[in-house]
Design a protein around this motif. Structure first.
Motif, mmCIF file in Angstrom:
data_model
loop_
_atom_site.group_PDB
_atom_site.id
_atom_site.type_symbol
_atom_site.label_atom_id
_atom_site.label_comp_id
_atom_site.label_asym_id
_atom_site.label_seq_id
_atom_site.Cartn_x
_atom_site.Cartn_y
_atom_site.Cartn_z
ATOM 1 N N LEU A 185 -5.031 -3.832 4.476
ATOM 2 C CA LEU A 185 -4.434 -2.641 5.086
ATOM 3 C C LEU A 185 -2.968 -2.502 4.699
ATOM 4 O O LEU A 185 -2.491 -1.400 4.408
ATOM 5 N N SER A 186 -2.256 -3.613 4.686
ATOM 6 C CA SER A 186 -0.850 -3.595 4.295
ATOM 7 C C SER A 186 -0.695 -3.166 2.837
ATOM 8 O O SER A 186 0.170 -2.354 2.506
ATOM 9 N N THR A 187 -1.536 -3.692 1.974
ATOM 10 C CA THR A 187 -1.473 -3.347 0.554
ATOM 11 C C THR A 187 -1.778 -1.871 0.331
ATOM 12 O O THR A 187 -1.108 -1.194 -0.454
ATOM 13 N N ILE A 188 -2.775 -1.343 1.030
ATOM 14 C CA ILE A 188 -3.107 0.083 0.906
ATOM 15 C C ILE A 188 -1.935 0.940 1.347
ATOM 16 O O ILE A 188 -1.565 1.911 0.669
ATOM 17 N N ALA A 189 -1.313 0.594 2.456
ATOM 18 C CA ALA A 189 -0.165 1.368 2.950
ATOM 19 C C ALA A 189 1.008 1.295 1.983
ATOM 20 O O ALA A 189 1.655 2.315 1.697
ATOM 21 N N LEU A 190 1.279 0.115 1.438
ATOM 22 C CA LEU A 190 2.398 -0.025 0.492
ATOM 23 C C LEU A 190 2.120 0.722 -0.809
ATOM 24 O O LEU A 190 3.027 1.327 -1.383
ATOM 25 N N ARG A 191 0.880 0.687 -1.288
ATOM 26 C CA ARG A 191 0.554 1.436 -2.519
ATOM 27 C C ARG A 191 0.666 2.944 -2.293
ATOM 28 O O ARG A 191 1.167 3.674 -3.151
ATOM 29 N N ASN A 192 0.190 3.424 -1.160
ATOM 30 C CA ASN A 192 0.335 4.855 -0.857
ATOM 31 C C ASN A 192 1.798 5.254 -0.799
ATOM 32 O O ASN A 192 2.168 6.332 -1.271
ATOM 33 N N ASN A 193 2.622 4.404 -0.229
ATOM 34 C CA ASN A 193 4.054 4.673 -0.176
ATOM 35 C C ASN A 193 4.642 4.741 -1.586
ATOM 36 O O ASN A 193 5.464 5.618 -1.881
ATOM 37 N N LEU A 194 4.224 3.841 -2.460
ATOM 38 C CA LEU A 194 4.707 3.881 -3.845
ATOM 39 C C LEU A 194 4.281 5.170 -4.536
ATOM 40 O O LEU A 194 5.071 5.794 -5.251
ATOM 41 N N TRP A 195 3.030 5.569 -4.357
ATOM 42 C CA TRP A 195 2.542 6.785 -5.010
ATOM 43 C C TRP A 195 3.241 8.035 -4.479
ATOM 44 O O TRP A 195 3.377 9.022 -5.198
ATOM 45 N N CYS A 196 3.667 8.017 -3.236
ATOM 46 C CA CYS A 196 4.343 9.175 -2.661
ATOM 47 C C CYS A 196 5.824 9.233 -3.009
ATOM 48 O O CYS A 196 6.417 10.313 -2.999
ATOM 49 N N THR A 197 6.437 8.106 -3.302
ATOM 50 C CA THR A 197 7.886 8.087 -3.501
ATOM 51 C C THR A 197 8.309 7.935 -4.952
ATOM 52 O O THR A 197 9.487 8.093 -5.255
#
Length: 118
Positions: free
Chosen positions: A36-48
């Protein structure tokens, strides 16, 4: 005399077996949390970040490569367990489960630590 039930092989009562069951359940929880942490961090990278930047392209390629490598390791473990079952030397489910989850657990926790440092 102690009565045996159909659940005896599934839930043994020896301390070593209970320790193995505890280990696989803890590994499952850690895998869930780090995923879950990895998914959230990857989504943050893709958005920023710019999706076509070389760093993001490398990160996406690394993500896919790691998932394929982990899948191959898990398939090898499952094949080894199936071969052991066919030859009559079957390991308990908690040992097989721990060996099967280990590649995903190792990579998921490493990815979560690495992405948190970015």
């Amino acid at each position: 005399m102690r009565q045996t039930s159909a659940l005896d092989p599934l839930m043994p009562f020896s301390p070593a077996a209970l320790s193995g069951i505890w280990s696989v359940s803890l590994m499952t929880y850690e895998l869930w949390a780090s995923s879950l942490s990895t998914i959230a961090l990857r989504n943050n990278l893709w958005c920023t970040r710019v999706p076509t930047s070389p760093a993001m392209l490398d990160e996406n390629q690394r993500m896919v490569t790691e998932k394929l490598d982990a899948g191959i390791e898990v398939a090898a473990q499952l094949q080894q367990s199936l071969f052991s079952l066919c030859t009559g030397s079957c390991a308990p489910w908690w040992e097989t489960g721990q060996r099967t989850l280990e590649p995903y657990h190792r990579r998921s926790t490493a990815n979560s630590r690495r992405l948190a440092a970015l």
